[in-house]
Scaffold this active site. Sequence first.
Site, PDB file in Angstrom:
ATOM      1  N   ASN A  53       0.824  -1.202   0.000  1.00  0.00           N
ATOM      2  CA  ASN A  53       0.000   0.000   0.000  1.00  0.00           C
ATOM      3  C   ASN A  53       0.858   1.252   0.000  1.00  0.00           C
ATOM      4  O   ASN A  53       1.646   1.431  -0.940  1.00  0.00           O
ATOM      5  CB  ASN A  53      -1.086  -0.025   1.083  1.00  0.00           C
ATOM      6  CG  ASN A  53      -0.624  -0.186   2.501  1.00  0.00           C
ATOM      7  OD1 ASN A  53      -0.020  -1.187   2.855  1.00  0.00           O
ATOM      8  ND2 ASN A  53      -0.932   0.788   3.347  1.00  0.00           N
ATOM      9  N   ASP A  54       0.776   2.135   0.995  1.00  0.00           N
ATOM     10  CA  ASP A  54       1.330   3.484   0.906  1.00  0.00           C
ATOM     11  C   ASP A  54       2.789   3.530   0.450  1.00  0.00           C
ATOM     12  O   ASP A  54       3.637   2.797   0.979  1.00  0.00           O
ATOM     13  CB  ASP A  54       1.281   4.161   2.280  1.00  0.00           C
ATOM     14  CG  ASP A  54      -0.100   4.152   2.888  1.00  0.00           C
ATOM     15  OD1 ASP A  54      -1.023   3.596   2.293  1.00  0.00           O
ATOM     16  OD2 ASP A  54      -0.235   4.708   3.997  1.00  0.00           O
ATOM     17  N   TRP A 114       4.662   1.495  10.238  1.00  0.00           N
ATOM     18  CA  TRP A 114       3.703   2.159   9.361  1.00  0.00           C
ATOM     19  C   TRP A 114       4.352   3.318   8.599  1.00  0.00           C
ATOM     20  O   TRP A 114       5.560   3.507   8.646  1.00  0.00           O
ATOM     21  CB  TRP A 114       2.503   2.634  10.182  1.00  0.00           C
ATOM     22  CG  TRP A 114       1.601   1.489  10.610  1.00  0.00           C
ATOM     23  CD1 TRP A 114       1.935   0.166  10.697  1.00  0.00           C
ATOM     24  CD2 TRP A 114       0.243   1.581  11.014  1.00  0.00           C
ATOM     25  NE1 TRP A 114       0.852  -0.569  11.122  1.00  0.00           N
ATOM     26  CE2 TRP A 114      -0.210   0.274  11.316  1.00  0.00           C
ATOM     27  CE3 TRP A 114      -0.649   2.636  11.137  1.00  0.00           C
ATOM     28  CZ2 TRP A 114      -1.511   0.006  11.747  1.00  0.00           C
ATOM     29  CZ3 TRP A 114      -1.948   2.366  11.566  1.00  0.00           C
ATOM     30  CH2 TRP A 114      -2.367   1.064  11.861  1.00  0.00           C
ATOM     31  N   SER A 115       3.515   4.114   7.948  1.00  0.00           N
ATOM     32  CA  SER A 115       4.018   5.083   6.976  1.00  0.00           C
ATOM     33  C   SER A 115       4.874   6.174   7.601  1.00  0.00           C
ATOM     34  O   SER A 115       4.748   6.499   8.786  1.00  0.00           O
ATOM     35  CB  SER A 115       2.840   5.725   6.225  1.00  0.00           C
ATOM     36  OG  SER A 115       2.190   4.775   5.423  1.00  0.00           O
ATOM     37  N   ARG A 178      -0.450   9.551  13.247  1.00  0.00           N
ATOM     38  CA  ARG A 178       0.475   8.805  12.386  1.00  0.00           C
ATOM     39  C   ARG A 178       0.943   9.596  11.157  1.00  0.00           C
ATOM     40  O   ARG A 178       0.463  10.667  10.855  1.00  0.00           O
ATOM     41  CB  ARG A 178      -0.179   7.508  11.933  1.00  0.00           C
ATOM     42  CG  ARG A 178      -1.534   7.622  11.262  1.00  0.00           C
ATOM     43  CD  ARG A 178      -2.075   6.229  10.937  1.00  0.00           C
ATOM     44  NE  ARG A 178      -3.406   6.215  10.381  1.00  0.00           N
ATOM     45  CZ  ARG A 178      -4.528   6.081  11.089  1.00  0.00           C
ATOM     46  NH1 ARG A 178      -4.460   5.972  12.409  1.00  0.00           N
ATOM     47  NH2 ARG A 178      -5.710   6.066  10.505  1.00  0.00           N
ATOM     48  N   GLU A 233      -4.782  11.411   7.259  1.00  0.00           N
ATOM     49  CA  GLU A 233      -3.712  10.445   7.057  1.00  0.00           C
ATOM     50  C   GLU A 233      -2.698  10.997   6.058  1.00  0.00           C
ATOM     51  O   GLU A 233      -3.013  11.839   5.219  1.00  0.00           O
ATOM     52  CB  GLU A 233      -4.272   9.120   6.528  1.00  0.00           C
ATOM     53  CG  GLU A 233      -5.161   8.391   7.509  1.00  0.00           C
ATOM     54  CD  GLU A 233      -5.501   6.990   7.044  1.00  0.00           C
ATOM     55  OE1 GLU A 233      -5.092   6.029   7.715  1.00  0.00           O
ATOM     56  OE2 GLU A 233      -6.171   6.855   6.002  1.00  0.00           O
TER      57      GLU A 233
END
Length: 578
Positions: A53-54, A114-115, A178, A233
């Site tokens: 994903n990202d 995570w990102s 985040r 986000e």
Amino acid sequence: MSLIWVFSLIVLTSISHGIEASNLRHKNHEWLVKRNQPYRTGYHFQPPKNWMNDPNGPMYFNGVYHLFYQYNPYSPLWGNITWGHSISYDLIDWIHLDIALTPTDSNSDINGCWSGSITFLQGNKPTILYTGKDFQNHEVQNLALPENLSDPFLREWTKSPLNPLMTPINGIEPLLFRDPTTAWRGLDNIWRVIIGAEIDGNGLAIMYKSGDFMHWTRSKAPLHSSNKTIMWECPDFFPVGIKGSDGDNSYSNEDQYEKKHALKVSFHSHDYYVLGQYSIETDEFKVETDFMDEGFDLRLDYGKFYASKSFYDSEKKRRVVWGWVNESDSDADAFIKGWSGLQSFPRTIVLSESGKQLLQWPIEEIKKLRSDEKVSLENKMLRGDSIIEIFGITASQADVEVSFEVSELEEAELMDSSWVDPQLLCDGKNLSVRGKVGAFGLLVLASDNLTEQTAIFFRIFKTDKSEKKKYVVLMCSDQSKSSLRNDLDKTTYGAFVDLDPLHEKITLRTLIDHSIVESFGGEGRSVITTRVYPLLAINKGAHLYVFNNGTKSVKISKLNAWSMNNAKFVSWKGEENQ
């Protein structure tokens, strides 16, 4: 190259209505997908297998481009999130490396890496700031540094013993905190970074400051917030100008902070942005129009595109952006394919000459993939109810540029003042609705009998004479007939294109790559990305058409189309895997 005119009531009816097919799936469909992978792309980035994903931390460092991304090494579905890592020398061909960050620490990232983003510290040293989930599933911000700067691939990264550097305290919701941006340093030599968050149901970009990049203090006020949105986000914050070199956020000169800035945030499955003036002295960001203001809906992409991340390419003096393009089929299909998720083709970002919006365009390196032969068409009239097939290219993997002129604009349908949502308007006035000026555009990934087709087209409306703007250009992407399968997401997407058809040509650039279609309207003023999964229009079964389904004639000023060669995707050990 030959071009064949087709004037047929039967064909035109099939454009509008297709042939009814209910829940049709080939008996050998699963076998075909497993064996031939008809939906795997030829030149869009994706890892060899599993979930992606990202995009994270893109950068240019010592002659090498790096792309990190959210990656599940064990499954084609989301979970077990790590940082995948690939490198390139031209943003076209890619070498897949080992995973850069994996969950290891109970206090900082045991439940996922995570990102995040990359910032260059003094001495041109790249540094990762990323979100981790700790043992309580709280979202915290962490730091990682390259193990060996002499390694040209930067294959190993070491996490800071000080992690986590930022934690959700003082009213921050621990599950909604985040995605740190690339940090920037002000004229006071203090670093600034923003984190996406939600507090009391409102989206905001919380700002933190640091003198050493290790110890961070939350600012009293966020960089920006909104009471009309939910969680923000993957925020991105950068200067923009009408030249690519304006996208550098180093702030080494005092005139830098006079530039216009863009704040991009992701929510409601789209990437929205606002433009404004940012003061490096006060950290005040004054926006020109805000998120969700009535009549203003600025997005990087009006289709399937999310969690984008940009970086400043110091080699080419430009700002480049990627976005995650997720699937429109099912989890079961992901297991059949063995993979899920694409990245958009990298795009440059500049400010329009009007200063009202961002322009995006595929990076110039894409021309390396064009075949030697080009199919061209110039000054051809498309009468009402007409269609031309474009022969001589591989229609499943192509780059198409076309410009249209319309002379009978006064005959356009009157724009209703209630038509403020372009997606709803495209859905209501889809390809089956015949207008006066439009629909006209392209049919891509179409079968030979047009039972499958993805339509990218324009309609032109005229406004009340009392209004300053006389004409409105609507751009649509209609996937309703994109596949004989009816168990797919076939959302129709739409956008208004800020151009004056009285004085400008209506242009469309479309990148076609098996299961992804990226369309750039008005020289990149509006972009729509879609995912499609035809059963018939795959590989050599795909066709390309230019059409006019309106009653008034439209002229094709120029059309150029190229087959696209495959990009090279290999592992760092040398095996070719795409």
